[in-house]
Enzyme design. Structure first.
Site, short mmCIF file in Angstrom:
data_model
loop_
_atom_site.label_atom_id
_atom_site.label_comp_id
_atom_site.label_asym_id
_atom_site.label_seq_id
_atom_site.Cartn_x
_atom_site.Cartn_y
_atom_site.Cartn_z
N LYS A 116 16.24 107.02 -4.96
CA LYS A 116 14.85 106.47 -5.73
C LYS A 116 13.75 107.36 -5.60
O LYS A 116 12.89 107.57 -6.29
CB LYS A 116 14.62 104.95 -5.52
CG LYS A 116 15.55 104.03 -6.03
CD LYS A 116 14.88 102.79 -5.93
CE LYS A 116 16.15 101.59 -6.08
NZ LYS A 116 16.51 101.15 -7.44
N GLU A 200 6.47 100.32 -2.34
CA GLU A 200 5.68 100.71 -3.21
C GLU A 200 5.02 99.49 -3.73
O GLU A 200 5.18 98.06 -3.34
CB GLU A 200 6.44 101.39 -4.67
CG GLU A 200 7.26 100.33 -4.92
CD GLU A 200 8.14 100.92 -6.36
OE1 GLU A 200 8.20 102.05 -6.36
OE2 GLU A 200 8.51 100.03 -7.21
N HIS A 235 15.99 89.78 -8.67
CA HIS A 235 15.96 91.36 -9.00
C HIS A 235 17.26 91.41 -9.62
O HIS A 235 17.55 92.45 -10.11
CB HIS A 235 15.92 92.15 -8.15
CG HIS A 235 14.40 92.15 -7.35
ND1 HIS A 235 13.21 92.01 -7.93
CD2 HIS A 235 14.30 91.74 -5.96
CE1 HIS A 235 12.28 91.72 -7.00
NE2 HIS A 235 12.88 91.64 -5.70
N ARG A 297 24.53 105.82 -16.10
CA ARG A 297 25.73 104.94 -16.61
C ARG A 297 25.57 104.08 -17.70
O ARG A 297 24.41 103.85 -18.07
CB ARG A 297 26.48 104.25 -15.48
CG ARG A 297 25.11 103.26 -14.73
CD ARG A 297 25.95 102.34 -13.74
NE ARG A 297 25.09 101.62 -13.12
CZ ARG A 297 24.18 100.59 -13.48
NH1 ARG A 297 24.51 100.23 -14.74
NH2 ARG A 297 23.29 100.02 -12.74
P1 ADP Z 1 17.84 98.11 -8.51
O1 ADP Z 1 18.35 99.66 -8.66
O2 ADP Z 1 18.34 97.60 -7.02
O3 ADP Z 1 18.18 97.24 -9.62
P2 ADP Z 1 14.92 98.55 -9.48
O4 ADP Z 1 14.19 99.59 -8.82
O5 ADP Z 1 15.73 98.83 -11.02
O6 ADP Z 1 16.28 98.12 -8.38
O7 ADP Z 1 14.35 97.01 -9.52
C1 ADP Z 1 14.85 96.03 -10.18
C2 ADP Z 1 13.82 94.92 -10.48
O8 ADP Z 1 13.18 94.75 -9.41
C3 ADP Z 1 12.99 95.46 -11.58
O9 ADP Z 1 13.46 94.92 -12.58
C4 ADP Z 1 11.69 94.70 -11.34
O10 ADP Z 1 11.91 93.23 -11.81
C5 ADP Z 1 11.55 94.43 -9.74
N1 ADP Z 1 10.68 95.59 -9.48
C6 ADP Z 1 11.03 96.97 -9.02
N2 ADP Z 1 9.90 97.52 -8.75
C7 ADP Z 1 8.98 96.66 -8.68
C8 ADP Z 1 7.53 96.70 -8.34
N3 ADP Z 1 6.89 97.78 -7.95
N4 ADP Z 1 6.83 95.79 -8.63
C9 ADP Z 1 7.31 94.55 -8.86
N5 ADP Z 1 8.66 94.33 -9.19
C10 ADP Z 1 9.32 95.50 -9.18
#
Ligand code: ADP
Length: 663
Positions: A116, A200, A235, A297
């Protein structure tokens, strides 16, 4: 078109890929673990090969064994599905090295988006906005805590190698930072073999909006519009829809362009998803969304995009992998109506969404206009503890959002599952939730509304118990008739032989716990089959008059000596009481804390002699890649602990025993 395809996956996605491949005249080759030997996808494939034992690390993740099967069976290509090896660059490279087409992007694109932190730097360079935070290499707790302080709470700790919400922790105050960091790192290390994290800014009212992109090997990149996946728990996505409610043409255009830029930045080929986050309080503005990550994917939720575009994304993947050019340009694409998908899981929302396993005694889905069910199991199959406990995806499409959600809701109401606990009632409540219907939601919606959605411990369903007991009696009476009293499961069946009324207390077993119901007989003429019977459980009375059965047939599923009563998406298993079966008296003694399911004991926080308080964390068991904390059921002193952290524990294994309460 490629002549043959190996599917390096299992479950509903394997079935889904096999069906499209077959339609295109492609020979399909399945690989499976021992646990999946009789699975639906194995039965549907043209040929199937065993690659290892149940544990995914010994089967579905074994690159060498899968490639060996591919070579032996002459597979021209491998589709990795999602999860497992789908985002492993080494796998894509190994395929290439063996002259087999990997149905997915080039290894370099997987690698570029795999971490990431690096991905964020890369797309930021291409002009795509990212969430502010620390994406660097330093991992010392003190340093990261300092960064969190600079970013400003709340912050989100994320595994650099993360996926599926694993290794992610929201932290609201500095005091909690260290514990959250440690647990995120441990989970990330276990799940991805990489404990590194980034920190973040936590977006306070997050909307998760992602864009489906598609690229061919000839430089064409398009987007297939967005999906809203804001309904999440821990999440993890629960209900997804397309298009996103509240999306404007201007924002769609800006987001689509950013997604295409991100894909171009890594030389993308095939199906991919670019995830963005926006603040719901600001709405979906063209200048206020941030790149989160790119999934290199196909996604679980791809069917909603298929529904609104009329495309088959797996077919497109196979065409692109065969070297074809995308058969359309951006301008050819239009959104048709609205679609929503609900993920039906074997889990118990009333018990903190604990995964549930076992045989599917019933699994029935409705059919109807705009309805699609993707599943990898059929009635009679087992939900095992080895993999993700998803049973099916229920997808509904309609001319507008209201129709799509209403269709989804009715489909969920008509879905019948008995055996493992499921989230079907919860999903239906969610599909009907006024806030969601109004388009007024963010990723915290589910957590804020758990009670209203029925995800709280609810007492015994007395109606279901009374109906179940009645059903068992009826079964007995049928078996006993015409000679009343023969082969009944209970004592007191002499009641059948009486003329007149008689009331008795009868023990049944409800979901494993003893429960008394009272039964009143009114028999005329001595024929048990014609008896009037009333069963009272708690304050609920259900009756059957004479030989007329007024029990709703669809709500019962027979299983051995008991019956499942399905009622509003809930299930209650009512069985005849067998005094020799289990030591029921001691089931709920409150002295011992047992593993809630098969899994790995990852931490044990107490030792013999420790004083504990009610609600204190005693141990953590990890199962299906999720951590479950075991809490003290009461205040007390630890008498004994069993189990070594790092080892497997069986469901029901006693881990901590408290000293018996004084007095
Ligand atoms: P993963 O790869 O584990 O799925 P993501 O980066 O796609 O993780 O994030 C998954 C979820 O977490 C997102 O859909 C969102 O709901 C929440 N999320 C991610 N980043 C943030 C953020 N900076 N602030 C609030 N919620 C977040």
């Amino acid at each position: 078109m490629i002549p043959s395809l190996l599917i390096a996956n299992r479950g509903e996605i394997a079935v889904r890929i096999i069906r499209t491949a077959r339609r295109l005249g492609i020979r399909t080759i399945a690989v499976h673990s021992e646990a999946d030997a009789k699975a639906l996808f194995v039965r549907e494939a043209d040929e199937a090969h065993l690659v290892g034992p149940a544990a995914a690390s010994e089967s579905y993740l074994k690159i060498d064994r899968i490639l060996e099967v591919a070579k032996r069976s002459g597979a021209a290509a491998i589709h990795p599905g999602y999860g497992f090896l789908s985002e492993r660059a080494e796998f894509a490279e190994a395929c290439e090295a063996n002259g087999i087409i990997f149905v997915g992007p080039p290894a370099s694109a997987i690698r570029a988006m795999g971490l990431k932190d690096a991905a964020k730097a890369l797309v930021a360079q291409a002009g795509v906005p990212v969430v502010p935070g620390y994406h660097g290499a330093k991992q010392e707790p003190d340093f990261l805590r300092q960064k969190a302080y600079e970013i400003g709470y709340p912050v989100l700790i994320k595994a650099v190698a993360g996926g599926g919400g694993k290794g992610m922790r929201r932290v609201d105050r500095a005091l909690d930072f260290e514990a959250a960091l440690e647990s995120a790192q441990r989970e990330a290390q276990n799940a991805f073999g990489d404990g590194r994290v980034l920190v973040e800014k936590y977006v306070l009212s997050p909307r998760h909006v992602e864009v489906q992109v598609f690229a061919d090997g000839h430089g064409n990149v398009v987007h297939l519009f967005e999906r809203d996946c804001s309904l999440q728990r821990r999440h993890q996505k629960v209900i997804e829809e397309a298009p996103a409610p509240g999306m404007t043409a201007e924002t769609r255009e800006a987001m689509g362009r950013a997604a295409v830029e991100a894909a171009r930045a890594v030389g993308y080929v095939g199906a991919g998803t670019v995830e963005f986050i926006a603040d719901a309080r600001e709405g979906l503005r063209p200048d206020r969304f941030f790149f989160m990550e790119m999934n290199t994917r196909l996604q679980v939720e791809h069917p909603v995009t298929e529904a609104i575009t009329g495309l088959d994304l797996v077919e497109l993947q196979l065409r692109v992998a065969s070297g074809e050019t995308l058969p359309f340009t951006q301008d050819d694409l239009r959104i048709q109506g609205h679609a929503a998908e609900a993920r039906l899981y074997a889990e118990d929302p009333e018990k903190g969404f604990l995964p549930s396993t076992g045989r599917l005694w019933a699994l029935r889905f409705p059919t109807g206009e705009g309805l699609r069910i993707d599943t990898g199991v059929v009635e009679g199959d087992e939900v095992t503890p080895f993999y993700d406990p998803m049973i099916a995806k229920v997808i509904a499409h309609g001319p507008d959002r209201e129709t799509a959600l209403s269709r989804l809701s009715s489909a969920l109401a008509e879905t019948r599952v008995a055996g493992p606990r499921t989230n079907v009632a919860f999903l239906k409540a969610l599909a009907d939730a006024p806030g969601f219907r109004a388009g007024d939601f963010d990723t915290g919606f589910i957590d804020r509304n758990l009670d209203a959605l029925g995800a709280v411990e609810r007492g015994v369903d007395e109606t279901a118990v009374a109906l179940g007991a009645l059903r068992l009696l009826e079964r007995d009476m049928k078996a006993a008739s015409p000679r009343a009293g023969a082969s009944s499961a209970w004592d007191g069946r002499d009641g059948f032989q009486l003329v007149g009324r008689r009331e008795q207390v009868m023990p049944v077993v409800v979901d494993g716990t003893r429960h008394d119901v009272s039964v009143e007989w009114a028999v005329s003429g001595g024929d048990a089959a014609e008896a009037d019977v009333a069963v009272r459980s708690g304050s609920v009375t259900e009756r059957r008059l004479g030989r007329y059965r007024d029990l709703p047939e669809a709500g019962f599923v027979e299983r051995g000596d008991g019956v499942y009563v399905l009622d509003g998406g809930r299930q209650t298993f009512v069985a005849s009481f067998d005094p020799f079966a289990v030591d029921l008296e001691h089931l709920d003694a409150g002295d011992s804390i047992a593993a809630p399911m098969h899994g790995k004991l990852v931490a044990l926080f107490v030792a013999a002699g420790d004083r504990v308080e009610k609600g204190q964390r005693l141990a953590v068991v990890e199962a299906m890649k999720m951590e479950h904390a075991l809490l003290a059921p009461r205040d007390g002193v630890v008498a004994e602990v069993s189990g070594e952290p790092g080892t497997q524990v069986a469901e029901g294994a006693r881990l901590v025993t408290l000293e018996a309460e004084a007095g």
